[in-house]
Write a protein that holds these residues in place. Structure first.
Motif, PDB file in Angstrom:
ATOM      1  N   MET A   1       0.758  -1.461   0.173  1.00 22.39           N
ATOM      2  CA  MET A   1       0.008  -0.049  -0.040  1.00 22.39           C
ATOM      3  C   MET A   1       0.668   1.207  -0.125  1.00 22.39           C
ATOM      4  O   MET A   1       2.005   1.018   0.740  1.00 22.39           O
ATOM      5  CB  MET A   1      -0.678  -0.104   1.318  1.00 22.39           C
ATOM      6  N   LYS A   2       0.319   2.243  -0.599  1.00 22.31           N
ATOM      7  CA  LYS A   2       1.247   3.540  -0.701  1.00 22.31           C
ATOM      8  C   LYS A   2       1.151   4.304   0.666  1.00 22.31           C
ATOM      9  O   LYS A   2      -0.056   4.038   1.344  1.00 22.31           O
ATOM     10  CB  LYS A   2       0.529   4.493  -1.816  1.00 22.31           C
ATOM     11  N   ARG A   3       1.873   5.055   0.959  1.00 12.93           N
ATOM     12  CA  ARG A   3       1.908   5.865   2.216  1.00 12.93           C
ATOM     13  C   ARG A   3       0.771   6.852   2.249  1.00 12.93           C
ATOM     14  O   ARG A   3       0.060   6.964   3.252  1.00 12.93           O
ATOM     15  CB  ARG A   3       3.039   6.615   2.175  1.00 12.93           C
ATOM     16  N   GLU A   4       0.223   7.279   1.207  1.00  8.13           N
ATOM     17  CA  GLU A   4      -0.776   8.095   1.092  1.00  8.13           C
ATOM     18  C   GLU A   4      -2.183   7.552   1.316  1.00  8.13           C
ATOM     19  O   GLU A   4      -3.186   7.813   2.232  1.00  8.13           O
ATOM     20  CB  GLU A   4      -1.160   8.828  -0.367  1.00  8.13           C
ATOM     21  N   THR A   5      -2.339   6.170   1.006  1.00  8.82           N
ATOM     22  CA  THR A   5      -3.354   5.275   1.298  1.00  8.82           C
ATOM     23  C   THR A   5      -3.484   4.973   2.763  1.00  8.82           C
ATOM     24  O   THR A   5      -4.518   5.150   3.329  1.00  8.82           O
ATOM     25  CB  THR A   5      -3.301   4.066   0.371  1.00  8.82           C
ATOM     26  N   LEU A   6      -2.199   4.640   3.354  1.00 11.80           N
ATOM     27  CA  LEU A   6      -2.234   4.427   4.760  1.00 11.80           C
ATOM     28  C   LEU A   6      -2.435   5.530   5.667  1.00 11.80           C
ATOM     29  O   LEU A   6      -3.448   5.475   6.547  1.00 11.80           O
ATOM     30  CB  LEU A   6      -1.041   3.959   4.969  1.00 11.80           C
ATOM     31  N   LEU A   7      -2.239   6.657   5.146  1.00 13.57           N
ATOM     32  CA  LEU A   7      -2.514   7.901   5.912  1.00 13.57           C
ATOM     33  C   LEU A   7      -3.960   8.426   5.897  1.00 13.57           C
ATOM     34  O   LEU A   7      -4.653   8.511   6.692  1.00 13.57           O
ATOM     35  CB  LEU A   7      -1.641   9.120   5.523  1.00 13.57           C
ATOM     36  N   THR A   8      -4.475   8.028   4.880  1.00 18.39           N
ATOM     37  CA  THR A   8      -6.034   8.373   4.521  1.00 18.39           C
ATOM     38  C   THR A   8      -7.033   7.305   5.398  1.00 18.39           C
ATOM     39  O   THR A   8      -7.755   7.843   6.040  1.00 18.39           O
ATOM     40  CB  THR A   8      -6.225   8.206   3.080  1.00 18.39           C
ATOM     41  N   LEU A   9      -6.313   6.147   5.426  1.00 14.65           N
ATOM     42  CA  LEU A   9      -7.224   5.186   6.382  1.00 14.65           C
ATOM     43  C   LEU A   9      -7.025   5.475   7.838  1.00 14.65           C
ATOM     44  O   LEU A   9      -7.901   5.551   8.395  1.00 14.65           O
ATOM     45  CB  LEU A   9      -6.677   3.862   5.897  1.00 14.65           C
ATOM     46  N   ALA A  10      -5.794   5.773   7.981  1.00 14.36           N
ATOM     47  CA  ALA A  10      -5.485   6.279   9.614  1.00 14.36           C
ATOM     48  C   ALA A  10      -6.597   7.399   9.861  1.00 14.36           C
ATOM     49  O   ALA A  10      -7.224   7.376  10.911  1.00 14.36           O
ATOM     50  CB  ALA A  10      -4.034   6.613   9.880  1.00 14.36           C
TER      51      ALA A  10
END
Length: 153
Positions: A1-10
């Protein structure tokens, strides 16, 4: 997963967690007595007093408050006299003991008056309310206690 996707999910998870917490707090306010509400409200709501009983309770409460205030005033005067004795190099210890005895007698009277006050309150309750009274009396007593003193800073 991309870093942006992880941040969005968080961010989404934190947002949902905040919503759940706020919902829980709002929902809980309507259930049960609040921990630091006054004893009057706890008594009226907890015992499910009707209008006539509330009026009787208010009369009992005012009678009790008057009796307590009279004793509080005398206790305060005794305490002040006791401290005044310390302004001399050789305080009258007999008078000091007498003032302390007066203070303690009044404290005992206040405890007895409070006990009798709650006996009268229980007496105005219907049988089903007396059962509620029996379970609530501990909470009522705690609500009447002054808040605990914290450690001095």
């Amino acid at each position: 997963m991309k870093r942006e996707t992880l941040l969005t999910l968080a961010v989404i998870m934190l947002f949902l967690l905040n919503l759940a917490t706020i919902g829980f707090l709002v929902f809980q306010r309507g259930h049960g007595p609040e921990p630091h509400q006054g004893p009057d409200r706890l008594i009226e709501e907890g015992l499910r007093l009707d209008g006539a009983q509330i009026e009787q309770f208010h009369e009992l409460r005012e009678e009790h408050r008057t009796q307590m205030q009279q004793r509080d005033k005398i206790q305060k005067e005794s305490q002040q006299q006791l401290w005044q004795l310390l302004r001399t190099s050789s305080p009258d210890t007999t008078l000091a003991n007498s003032l302390v005895d007066t203070f303690l007698v009044l404290e005992k009277e206040k405890k007895i008056l409070t006990f009798e006050h709650f006996q009268k309150l229980r007496a105005i309750c219907r049988p089903e309310q007396q059962v509620l009274f029996d379970t609530l009396i501990g909470d009522i007593g705690r609500a009447m206690m002054p808040p605990p003193r914290g450690p001095k800073k």
